[in-house]
Structures are given as C-alpha cells and as structure tokens.
Scaffold this active site. Structure first.
Site, short mmCIF file in Angstrom:
data_model
loop_
_atom_site.label_atom_id
_atom_site.label_comp_id
_atom_site.label_asym_id
_atom_site.label_seq_id
_atom_site.Cartn_x
_atom_site.Cartn_y
_atom_site.Cartn_z
N HIS A 77 0.68 -1.22 -0.05
CA HIS A 77 -0.10 0.02 0.07
C HIS A 77 0.95 1.29 0.11
O HIS A 77 0.39 2.35 -0.31
CB HIS A 77 -0.91 -0.21 1.08
CG HIS A 77 -2.42 0.79 0.62
ND1 HIS A 77 -3.40 0.61 1.64
CD2 HIS A 77 -2.61 1.65 -0.01
CE1 HIS A 77 -4.32 1.62 1.31
NE2 HIS A 77 -3.76 2.10 0.04
N ASP A 104 -10.11 0.54 3.54
CA ASP A 104 -9.00 -0.11 4.27
C ASP A 104 -9.40 -0.81 5.64
O ASP A 104 -10.19 0.05 6.10
CB ASP A 104 -7.66 0.65 4.36
CG ASP A 104 -6.44 -0.13 4.56
OD1 ASP A 104 -6.52 -0.96 5.32
OD2 ASP A 104 -5.36 0.44 3.88
N HIS A 106 -7.55 -1.00 7.86
CA HIS A 106 -6.50 -0.33 8.73
C HIS A 106 -6.45 1.12 8.32
O HIS A 106 -6.89 1.58 7.30
CB HIS A 106 -4.88 -0.83 8.47
CG HIS A 106 -4.96 -2.44 8.49
ND1 HIS A 106 -5.18 -3.05 7.28
CD2 HIS A 106 -4.75 -3.34 9.60
CE1 HIS A 106 -4.94 -4.41 7.74
NE2 HIS A 106 -4.83 -4.56 9.00
N ASP A 108 -3.52 3.14 8.36
CA ASP A 108 -2.35 3.35 7.79
C ASP A 108 -2.00 4.83 7.98
O ASP A 108 -1.37 5.49 7.27
CB ASP A 108 -2.33 3.35 6.20
CG ASP A 108 -2.90 1.83 5.54
OD1 ASP A 108 -2.52 0.79 6.39
OD2 ASP A 108 -3.02 1.48 4.37
N HIS A 121 4.00 0.04 4.55
CA HIS A 121 2.57 -0.08 4.15
C HIS A 121 1.70 0.28 5.20
O HIS A 121 0.49 0.61 4.82
CB HIS A 121 2.12 -1.40 3.54
CG HIS A 121 2.32 -2.61 4.77
ND1 HIS A 121 2.79 -3.76 4.27
CD2 HIS A 121 1.78 -2.66 5.70
CE1 HIS A 121 2.60 -4.53 5.24
NE2 HIS A 121 2.01 -3.88 6.31
N ASP A 208 -7.62 -0.80 -0.49
CA ASP A 208 -6.79 -1.81 0.03
C ASP A 208 -7.68 -3.15 0.00
O ASP A 208 -8.99 -3.20 0.72
CB ASP A 208 -6.45 -1.61 1.49
CG ASP A 208 -5.48 -2.38 1.96
OD1 ASP A 208 -5.55 -3.74 1.64
OD2 ASP A 208 -4.47 -2.09 2.85
N ASP A 210 -7.96 -5.66 1.61
CA ASP A 210 -8.12 -6.24 2.89
C ASP A 210 -9.13 -5.46 3.67
O ASP A 210 -9.68 -5.95 4.66
CB ASP A 210 -6.81 -6.15 3.85
CG ASP A 210 -6.44 -4.79 4.25
OD1 ASP A 210 -7.21 -3.73 4.52
OD2 ASP A 210 -5.13 -4.50 4.71
N GLU A 253 -2.41 -4.33 -2.11
CA GLU A 253 -2.27 -5.49 -1.15
C GLU A 253 -2.91 -6.84 -1.55
O GLU A 253 -2.93 -7.67 -0.72
CB GLU A 253 -3.02 -5.25 0.24
CG GLU A 253 -2.41 -3.96 0.84
CD GLU A 253 -0.88 -4.28 1.55
OE1 GLU A 253 -0.70 -5.16 1.82
OE2 GLU A 253 0.00 -3.32 1.46
#
Ligand SMILES: [Mn+2]
Length: 282
Positions: A77, A104, A106, A108, A121, A208, A210, A253
C-alpha cells in the site's frame, strides 16, 4: 506479484469489454526483495519505496495530462503515496485540490516512531496528510498531498493504539466497520464522497483489498475479520463511479502467495470494473 495476478485474472480484457481503451504501462522497476536495502527497523525499505514512488508519481501525473485514467495496481500500500502525489500534482497545476477516499481495514496512519512493525505499508496515509515519514511526505515537494478535511478512511477495524493519536492529530474522518454496520454502506460512502469532493477538483480512491472480509478476499497482506461483504464492496465502487469525481484509482495489497486459486485477484478485477462503470443491467 499482485499486478501479475490481476493481469492473469484478465483485468485488461475485462476493462476493454466495457468499451474502455487500455494501455498497460507495465511494472514499476523495483529490485527483487533479496536485493533490497533493509534500512531502518522503524521504516523498512523506506529508501527503495520512496524511489519507486517518485517514478510512479511522475507516471500518474503524465497519464492524467494525457487525459487517461490512472489505475495503479499493487502490491504494498505504500505505493499509493506515489499515486496520490501524482494525482494531486496534476490538480495543483490547475490550482485545485485532491480529495482522498481510503478504503481499508487499517488506517495506515502509523509513523516510524509509533509503528509496531516498521512496515511502511502502515504509514502511507500519515505521509499523504503530511505527518510523515518525511521522505514520503515530501515526495515531489508539496506537503501535504491532501488536506485532512478532504480525506476519509472507510471500513477500518484494526487501529494500533499508538496510531489512534495520529488520527486525532490529523483530523481525518474515519468511518469504522461498526458505523457501517449501523448506518449502512450506502450512507457511509455518500458521506465519504461528500468529504472528498468538498472544494476539490476530484478525488483519488485507494482500495486496499483487506477492506473486504477475508472470507471473500483471502489473498491480502494483512487479513482482518469483519470486513466488507462482496456486495458492499461492489456498492462502494459503484458509488465511486457514480460520483463522476474519481480521478484515479489504486487497488493494492493483493498477495497471490496466500490467495486461493487467484480468487482475490478475480474479485478485484470485478471491483475495478464496477469502479469504471460496469452495471448489472446496462
Ligand atoms: Mn492499507
């Protein structure tokens, strides 16, 4: 390997089927991991990542100047620091600002000092809103690349305690999975688009993979339970398209090594098509 998996899943052919001309600009030249300089434990491979992002920023800005829509595939990422730098640079020349929708699991928003892992990332959004690390934040000159008031994270459900302080300091709006559960993805995305479009010349969407639940997208670097469903992710991409303000898109990702028979890549190709205007009933 992520971009190769997406090509194998026939990304280019599927986009062409939508009547869109595709020019595959190939891969960014980066050395294989075994040849890389490990760098500081607090920000691993930062030097190589910064170098790769500089070249990517130039390519993205050039694509926009050529009236193309940059679609950037990853991979780590951290590359989105380069994509957004290029996309923001294009608008800056026109005295306009870029908004940012960051989908995402997360946020980040780590910094070398707060990162538990030292993985860059986990830092690109902190760089883009100007918090650091300074090498990435200052890529291409202007800091920040995007203003916090035009930046939104959506689908977040794994935030490091030390990272939460950075989020508060930045003022970036974070729409968590809990909030999506209670108000619905459609309403949450409508707010995200509004934030990203408020006083800007367009936005970048960073997907992302994820953000999706690992039950539908197992082939990602850092899977987290409790993510977006298949339908929610498509709806998010459809709303991005319908806004008419998405200037560039990143899909990142993807990790084919832990995927199952390229399933996550095939899913990602479908999501890109939705972001580019594919409809169930055309
Ligand atoms: Mn991410």
């Amino acid at each position: 390997m992520g971009p190769s998996a997406l090509r194998i899943a026939e990304l280019n052919r599927r986009i062409r089927q939508l009547g869109i001309e595709v020019e595959d600009a190939g891969n960014i030249s980066i050395r294989i991991p075994e040849e890389l300089h490990y760098g500081a434990k607090k920000s691993m491979y930062l030097e190589e990542i910064t170098g790769a992002c500089e070249g990517l920023a130039t390519g993205v800005e050039r694509a926009l100047e050529d009236e193309a829509f940059p679609l950037v595939l990853g991979g780590d990422h951290s590359i989105e620091t380069g994509t957004v730098a290029g996309s923001a640079g294009y608008l800056r020349r026109r005295e306009e600002k870029l908004g940012l929708i960051w989908i995402d699991a997360h946020t980040d928003m780590n910094l070398p000092d707060t990162s538990p892992s030292g993985n860059v990332h986990g830092m690109p959004l902190a760089a883009l809103v100007g918090l650091g690390p300074v090498e990435l934040a200052s890529l291409g000159g202007a800091v920040p690349k995007v203003e916090s008031k035009n930046t939104v994270v959506i689908a977040a459900r794994s935030i490091d305690p030390s990272e939460a302080g950075n989020i508060r300091k930045s003022g970036v709006r974070v729409i968590t999975m809990s909030e999506i559960d209670s108000r619905g993805l459609g309403s949450a995305m409508a707010e995200a688009v509004q934030i990203a479009c408020d006083g800007t010349g367009g936005f970048h969407c960073s997907l992302d993979l994820d953000a999706l639940d690992p039950s539908v997208a197992p082939g990602v670097g850092t899977p987290v339970e409790g993510g977006l469903t298949y339908r929610e992710a498509h709806l998010a991409m459809e709303i991005v398209f319908e806004s008419g303000q998405c200037q560039s898109l990143g899909v990142v990702e993807l990790n084919p090594v832990i995927d199952s028979a390229n399933r996550t890549a095939r899913l990602a190709v479908g999501l890109v098509c939705s972001a580019l205007g594919k409809k169930i009933l055309a």
